[in-house]
Structure formats: structure tokens, C-alpha cells
Enzyme design. Structure first.
Site, PDB file in Angstrom:
ATOM      1  N   HIS A  35       0.922  -0.844   0.084  1.00 11.81           N
ATOM      2  CA  HIS A  35       0.168  -0.117   0.438  1.00 11.81           C
ATOM      3  C   HIS A  35       1.038   1.311   0.108  1.00 11.81           C
ATOM      4  CE1 HIS A  35      -3.815   2.476   1.242  1.00 11.81           C
ATOM      5  NE2 HIS A  35      -2.969   2.625   1.045  1.00 11.81           N
ATOM      6  N   HIS A  37       1.082   5.152  -2.278  1.00 11.33           N
ATOM      7  CA  HIS A  37       1.067   5.571  -3.035  1.00 11.33           C
ATOM      8  C   HIS A  37       2.275   6.454  -3.688  1.00 11.33           C
ATOM      9  CE1 HIS A  37      -2.961   6.151  -1.969  1.00 11.33           C
ATOM     10  NE2 HIS A  37      -2.570   5.524  -0.883  1.00 11.33           N
ATOM     11  N   ASP A  39       2.434   9.027  -6.086  1.00  7.95           N
ATOM     12  CA  ASP A  39       2.710  10.874  -6.287  1.00  7.95           C
ATOM     13  C   ASP A  39       2.925  10.483  -4.430  1.00  7.95           C
ATOM     14  OD1 ASP A  39       0.140  10.014  -4.426  1.00  7.95           O
ATOM     15  OD2 ASP A  39      -0.988  11.186  -6.358  1.00  7.95           O
ATOM     16  N   GLY A 200      -9.745   7.940  -1.890  1.00  8.27           N
ATOM     17  CA  GLY A 200     -10.515   9.439  -1.736  1.00  8.27           C
ATOM     18  C   GLY A 200     -11.205   9.260  -0.239  1.00  8.27           C
ATOM     19  N   HIS A 227      -9.604   1.875   0.384  1.00  8.85           N
ATOM     20  CA  HIS A 227      -9.223   2.578   1.504  1.00  8.85           C
ATOM     21  C   HIS A 227     -11.594   2.200   2.098  1.00  8.85           C
ATOM     22  CE1 HIS A 227      -5.669   3.236  -0.543  1.00  8.85           C
ATOM     23  NE2 HIS A 227      -5.334   4.422  -0.020  1.00  8.85           N
ATOM     24  N   GLU A 230     -10.964   3.633   7.244  1.00 11.25           N
ATOM     25  CA  GLU A 230     -10.241   4.781   7.764  1.00 11.25           C
ATOM     26  C   GLU A 230     -10.748   5.433   8.246  1.00 11.25           C
ATOM     27  OE1 GLU A 230      -7.408   6.389   4.276  1.00 11.25           O
ATOM     28  OE2 GLU A 230      -6.197   6.804   5.607  1.00 11.25           O
ATOM     29  N   ASP A 307       2.227   3.544   2.657  1.00 10.94           N
ATOM     30  CA  ASP A 307       1.433   4.554   2.427  1.00 10.94           C
ATOM     31  C   ASP A 307       1.913   6.037   1.693  1.00 10.94           C
ATOM     32  OD1 ASP A 307      -1.456   5.208   1.898  1.00 10.94           O
ATOM     33  OD2 ASP A 307      -1.705   5.966   3.966  1.00 10.94           O
TER      34      ASP A 307
HETATM   35 ZN   LIG Z   1      -3.415   4.746   0.735  1.00  7.51          ZN
END
Ligand SMILES: [Zn+2]
Length: 371
Positions: A35, A37, A39, A200, A227, A230, A307
Site C-alpha cells: 500500500h 501511493h 505521488d 479518496g 480504502h 480509514e 502509504d
Molecule cells: Zn492509501
């Protein structure tokens, strides 16, 4: 009987004597990050360089001044504040060279702490422009990962994120590009598109609104994660489970519902946990209240992940060390690192191959530590 195998206890014999020795073992232990990301994994120095190359004006001109603006500190108040970092980063990732570089450097950073396989996720619609298509964005990332494999030996896959805040049309664009690029045989030999995710604001956009995408993915045999749980309650968790996702992103709020927790144990759906991320985004009130230890002891399958290594300013070794502060033993962590391989979006034969490699490497590492 405890759901966690006694075989792991053997690895505890390698009790390191100092914190530095422990850190070294955690760093050298073979790991996966499932997991992560893309960016949010950019190095701050790269943000500065990409801006310079693209003549984009940043709110700060030096690394020292930039870091507080693109790294979320411990005083971060909410997920919203966390997401405010992206308007600075995303405009820099809208061409092939930038995305390729981001993917390549992620592999380099993974190699530095013996992450042998990384599943990098991103929402290509956020990178696309009138001149740069969603397909081209995916291609650029795969190219960076390929170079990363060649130079650093880190195998990888791409998970395509649909965004809760995006229009059905934009999510369709991402989904179709994913479907076109996905091959069931995408394995260790070459990075490929391996699955989908939904990311999101889950408080505003319930998971069930995207049910059609999950159902279509399932029809085509494309593995999905989501997701869920969370930021708010367990409704999105329930929805994700009903949509038969293979994994859950975070799922911290599962602690609110013991019956649902038992269901997650029964189904064997693993949680992709990012401990520090959860603390920074206020998914949990503070580190001490993080439920990961309790999940694990109750038989929930947990995996540990970065993450957003760039935005948070951490690496996976840091996350493993943090897990130790929460009560995990070295043997627990070696077991989690090994079992995480079973949850990769890879063909079974590749997972098995990687698992055997991990077992051999761990034996060598802990054997040495014992000597
Ligand atoms: Zn995430």
C-alpha cells in the site's frame, strides 16, 4: 490455538542486543510494500528538481523551506489537511519523464531497505492532461518500474486508483485503461498493472456508489482493494467486503465492531495498515490507540506499509520499528513480512517463488544474527 504459527517463534531466538542491531535486522529483513501511493512517495529533493525543470513556482525555494509544506508533521489535524499537500505535488507529475522518475526512485528507495516487491498505486486521471493520456501515464510508470527492476532488482506492480471524488466518466477512463493493461499473467518477470483500488474521501462518497466498477473488475478477474474504514465508521468496510475485495486499505475502524472483525478473520481478507499514516491523518487519535496489535492478536491478517513515504517522511523500516513499540516481537514482524507475500496481486506461482526467496533470506539473516 493461536492463529499465528509457532514456527515464527523460532526466529525470536535471534534476539538482537541493541536498538541499532534491531534496526539493522528490520532494514535487512526481506519485505514487501503493498500500500504505497506513488505521488505521496516522492522525495522532497525530487519535488524541488521537478519544479525547477518544469519552471513551476513552488511556495518555497529551498529544501529546508519546502519540507514543512510537503511533509505532514505530527501536528496534522485531519485527512483533509493531509490531502492539501497534493496540489503542490501533482502538477509536477503530469508528463512521462516525471512519472518515470518517480517510479524509478521508488524502486531505488525500496531497494535501500530490502523491500523486494512493491505495489505502487496511483490515480492516472490526476496525472493526465489534454496532451498526456491516462494510458501514457500508466506506461510511464511501468517504464520507471522496469528500470527499477533492472537496476535495483525490485519487482513491482501497479494498482490503478479510482477516486471517490471523480465523475463516473473519469473513473471509467481510469478503469478502462486498467482493464486494457491488465494481464492475469503479470508476474515477477516484468512490472504490470495488477489491480484496482478506490481512494479518496470515504466520508462524503460511500463505497457502494462505485459497486459497478468492483463488479466489473471481478468479472474480468482483476483483483481489487479498497480504502475503507480509514476515516469513518465501518459502513464502507462492510460494503468493500460485500464487493469481495481481496484486501482492505487501512480498515482501522474495524476496531469499533467485534462481530465484523470476526467476519474479517473468517474471510481472511488482509488489512493494508500504514501505522504512521493513520496517526498523521487522525484515523486513530494517537499511536498508543492504534488497533494493529489487537487486530493481529485476534487473528486478523495484517500487513505493514508506508502509504506515503515521501509526504510522511518515513520508510518501511520505520513502520516495522513503530510496530515493535506497539508490542510486536521480531518474530511477529518476520512472520508478517513473509505472510504479506501471500497477499500480493501476483499469480500463485510467483507468490510461491517470492515466499521461498524470503524464507531463504530470512534464514540466512537470522542465522547470522544468532551466531
Ligand atoms: Zn492509501
Amino acid at each position: 490455538m493461536s492463529p499465528h504459527k509457532p514456527a515464527a517463534a523460532k526466529r525470536d531466538e535471534a534476539s538482537p542486543r541493541t536498538t541499532a542491531e534491531m534496526r539493522r535486522l528490520l532494514r535487512e529483513m526481506p519485505k514487501v510494500d503493498i500500500h504505497c501511493h506513488l505521488d505521496g512517495s516522492l522525495r522532497p529533493a525530487t519535488v524541488l528538481e521537478l519544479a525547477k525543470e518544469r519552471k513551476v513556482k513552488l511556495p518555497a525555494a529551498t529544501l529546508k523551506d519546502l519540507i514543512p509544506l510537503i511533509q505532514v508533521s505530527q501536528s496534522c489535524q485531519s485527512l483533509k489537511e493531509f490531502l492539501d499537500v497534493f496540489p503542490i505535488i501533482l502538477p509536477l507529475l503530469r508528463d512521462a519523464r516525471a512519472l518515470e522518475r518517480a517510479a524509478y526512485e521508488l524502486c531505488e528507495d525500496c531497494a535501500a531497505e530490502n523491500i523486494r516487491h512493491v505495489e505502487a498505486r496511483f490515480a492516472p486521471v490526476l496525472n493526465a492532461t489534454a496532451k498526456f493520456t491516462v494510458e501514457a501515464a500508466l506506461e510511464a510508470v511501468l517504464k520507471g518500474l522496469e528500470r527499477g527492476l533492472k537496476d535495483h532488482g525490485v519487482t513491482s506492480g501497479v494498482i490503478v486508483c479510482l477516486m471517490r471524488s471523480h465523475s463516473p466518466k473519469d473513473n471509467r477512463r481510469a478503469f478502462d485503461a486498467m482493464k486494457k493493461a491488465y494481464r492475469e499473467s503479470n508476474g515477477l518477470a516484468e512490472p504490470g498493472v495488477v489491480g484496482m483500488d478506490l481512494a479518496g474521501d470515504e466520508a462524503r462518497y460511500p463505497t457502494m456508489e462505485y459497486a459497478d466498477f468492483f463488479e466489473e473488475a471481478r468479472k474480468f478477474g482483476i483483483p481489487a482493494t479498497c480504502h475503507a474504514g480509514e476515516t469513518v465508521g465501518t459502513a464502507n468496510l462492510r460494503a468493500a467486503l460485500s464487493l469481495e475485495v481481496r484486501r482492505i486499505g487501512h480498515g482501522t475502524h474495524l476496531m469499533e465492531d467485534p462481530a465484523l472483525q470476526q467476519e474479517v478473520v473468517r474471510l481472511g481478507v488482509p488489512l493494508e495498515i500504514g501505522i504512521t499514516s493513520n496517526v498523521r491523518t487522525k484515523s486513530v487519535p494517537d499511536l498508543a490507540s492504534h488497533p494493529v496489535t489487537s487486530f493481529y492478536r485476534s487473528g486478523v491478517k495484517v500487513t505493514l506499509n508506508t502509504d506515503y513515504r515521501g509526504i510522511i517522511g518515513i520508510d518501511l523500516t520505520h513502520e516495522f520499528e513503530t510496530a515493535m513499540h506497539l508490542g510486536f516481537s521480531l518474530a511477529d514482524l518476520a512472520g508478517i513480512a513473509l505472510d504479506s507475500v501471500d497477499h500480493l496481486f501476483l499469480p500463485a506461482a510467483d507468490r510461491e517463488r517470492l515466499r521461498r526467496r524470503f524464507e531463504a533470506e530470512s534464514r540466512a539473516l537470522f542465522g547470522k544474527a544468532n551466531a
